[in-house]
Scaffold this motif. Structure first.
Motif, PDB file in Angstrom:
ATOM      1  N   SER A 317       0.770  -1.440   0.017  1.00 60.06           N
ATOM      2  CA  SER A 317       0.176   0.182   0.051  1.00 60.06           C
ATOM      3  C   SER A 317       0.886   1.172   0.001  1.00 60.06           C
ATOM      4  N   ALA A 318       0.453   2.076  -0.858  1.00 60.67           N
ATOM      5  CA  ALA A 318       1.449   3.430  -0.973  1.00 60.67           C
ATOM      6  C   ALA A 318       1.032   4.452   0.279  1.00 60.67           C
ATOM      7  N   ASP A 319      -0.504   4.134   0.790  1.00 60.06           N
ATOM      8  CA  ASP A 319      -0.674   5.130   1.681  1.00 60.06           C
ATOM      9  C   ASP A 319      -0.590   4.670   3.270  1.00 60.06           C
ATOM     10  N   GLY A 320       0.333   3.426   3.322  1.00 62.19           N
ATOM     11  CA  GLY A 320       0.452   3.166   4.806  1.00 62.19           C
ATOM     12  C   GLY A 320      -0.615   2.136   5.427  1.00 62.19           C
ATOM     13  N   THR A 321      -1.399   1.758   4.667  1.00 64.21           N
ATOM     14  CA  THR A 321      -2.603   1.023   5.224  1.00 64.21           C
ATOM     15  C   THR A 321      -2.190   0.071   5.980  1.00 64.21           C
ATOM     16  N   ALA A 322      -2.641   0.186   7.259  1.00 63.59           N
ATOM     17  CA  ALA A 322      -2.431  -1.006   8.528  1.00 63.59           C
ATOM     18  C   ALA A 322      -3.637  -1.393   9.187  1.00 63.59           C
ATOM     19  N   SER A 323      -3.472  -2.482   9.956  1.00 62.38           N
ATOM     20  CA  SER A 323      -4.578  -2.904  10.709  1.00 62.38           C
ATOM     21  C   SER A 323      -3.893  -3.775  12.075  1.00 62.38           C
ATOM     22  N   VAL A 324      -4.824  -4.130  13.060  1.00 55.54           N
ATOM     23  CA  VAL A 324      -4.351  -4.738  14.253  1.00 55.54           C
ATOM     24  C   VAL A 324      -5.119  -6.191  13.958  1.00 55.54           C
ATOM     25  N   LEU A 325      -4.299  -7.317  13.880  1.00 57.08           N
ATOM     26  CA  LEU A 325      -4.626  -8.657  13.857  1.00 57.08           C
ATOM     27  C   LEU A 325      -4.971  -9.537  15.201  1.00 57.08           C
ATOM     28  N   ALA A 326      -5.904 -10.215  15.293  1.00 62.64           N
ATOM     29  CA  ALA A 326      -6.018 -10.992  16.371  1.00 62.64           C
ATOM     30  C   ALA A 326      -5.823 -12.550  16.159  1.00 62.64           C
ATOM     31  N   LEU A 327      -4.736 -13.277  16.937  1.00 60.53           N
ATOM     32  CA  LEU A 327      -4.878 -14.612  16.383  1.00 60.53           C
ATOM     33  C   LEU A 327      -4.995 -15.688  17.517  1.00 60.53           C
ATOM     34  N   ASP A 328      -5.917 -16.450  17.530  1.00 63.59           N
ATOM     35  CA  ASP A 328      -6.254 -17.412  18.504  1.00 63.59           C
ATOM     36  C   ASP A 328      -5.170 -18.346  18.607  1.00 63.59           C
TER      37      ASP A 328
END
Length: 371
Positions: A317-328
């Motif tokens: 992504s050019a606009d720095g798209t990010a997220s927080v993931l949750a792992l079981d």
């Protein structure tokens, strides 16, 4: 616009505070802890007017500390009241062009904040600062001792720090020395700092050129350091780290580490979207295919050990798209309903001591998100 996804476990404070987070301000009312425990943060966005590098939270949950680079004004730590969202203190570590901060950590008793920073004279991180949280003042600033290095090389980058559970030691990770635009030498090390003596007391070489993060066991007698070669097991029972062994870690980059609350399981994530989990009782390592092609960082395990949270930065992504993931952690599979999307350029994540609040540094803001 941020999109907060929630089901089941996320319907409480996260749903109540979503509108505040999207609006970027506001108050969710008074919040108190349960049974005298740490309080949750009030969901909101706090404008920092600076570029944040990292974030940590006090043991009682009432203050968040954000290391920022304040334009030409240098390296600072901003103190945020997690209940009102007000910036209650600004601590200057160094000033001038080129000065900036790195990782920071709060002592277990909440009396000190430790942070790595640089000065205008030395652009790379080179000093360890200690801040008195009662007065929000710097009580010590210690330059990291030089490391043995070949002629023509520069000291290796300081990459991480962690405070021992009893607060008597601060461990700092350092890469091997390197030349400009050249690979580092295979001489990474872990340094031990004594708050009582206000000085570095030991420097322990570890296998590898680069050192990622360091974590300590709940009892404080063991630590683990991630390098580009393997996962290094350190005996820290005497306060002076001793290399006690290593576990082969098949991962494409130097990972960031997180330890389960009971100290029995260790997780590592890094570039490429692949992670690993280590059963420390048996030394068994298993790889986890989390998010192929993505950059994973800032892992943290929830208080009950059932979830591993981490930041995913989209490298495409050019606009720095990010997220927080949750792992079981029982199945090593993602739980999309418990993730956070719609973020950009996340530089830090801390899971609050209440185990129900996220603190995220996003662009020039601190976002407090409850779940």
């Amino acid at each position: 616009m941020n999109s907060l996804l929630s089901k089941a476990r996320w319907l409480g404070a996260l749903a109540a505070g979503a509108a505040l987070l999207l609006a970027g301000s506001g108050s969710a009312g008074a919040v108190t802890g349960t049974s005298g425990g740490p309080v949750p943060g009030v969901p909101r966005t706090v404008e920092l007017d600076s570029s944040p590098a990292s974030v940590a939270v006090s043991p009682d949950g009432r203050k968040a500390y954000v290391a920022v680079k304040d334009s030409i004004k240098g390296a600072k730590v901003k103190v945020v009241d997690t209940q009102s969202g007000a910036i209650t203190g600004v601590v200057t570590l160094s000033t001038g062009l080129g000065a900036g901060p790195g990782p920071l950590a709060v002592s277990p008793d909440g009396s000190r904040v430790y942070v790595l920073f640089s000065t205008a004279r030395k652009a790379p991180l080179a000093d360890l600062g200690a801040i008195d949280t009662a007065t929000d003042t710097v009580v010590s600033s210690t330059e990291v001792p030089d490391q043995p290095r070949p002629e023509g090389t520069l000291p290796g980058a300081l990459t991480s720090l962690v405070v021992s559970p009893d607060g008597t030691r601060v461990y700092v990770g350092q890469d091997g020395p390197a030349r400009y635009h050249r690979p580092a030498e295979p001489s990474a090390r872990v340094l031990s700092f004594s708050p009582q003596q206000q000085g570095f007391t030991a420097a322990v070489p570890v296998p590898g050129r680069h050192l990622g993060s360091i974590v300590t066991s709940p009892g404080g007698d063991t630590a683990y350091a991630a390098t580009d070669e393997n996962l290094v097991h350190l005996d820290t029972s005497t306060g002076t780290p001793i290399v006690a062994g290593a576990i082969a870690a098949p991962i494409g980059s130097v990972p960031s580490l997180a330890l389960s609350p009971d100290g029995n399981r260790l997780y590592g994530v890094g570039n490429g979207g692949t992670g690993y989990a280590v059963d420390l009782a048996t030394g068994t390592l298993s790889t986890i295919d989390i998010a192929p092609g993505q950059w994973l960082q800032n892992p943290s395990v929830g208080a009950d050990g059932t979830r591993l949270y981490m930041v995913q930065q989209d490298l495409t992504s050019a606009d720095g798209t990010a997220s927080v993931l949750a792992l079981d952690t029982a199945t090593d599979t993602l739980v999309p309903a418990e993730g956070i999307t719609g973020l950009t350029w996340v530089t830090g994540l801390a899971l609050g001591p209440d185990a129900r609040t996220f603190y995220l540094t996003v662009n020039s803001t601190l976002q407090i998100i409850g779940f």
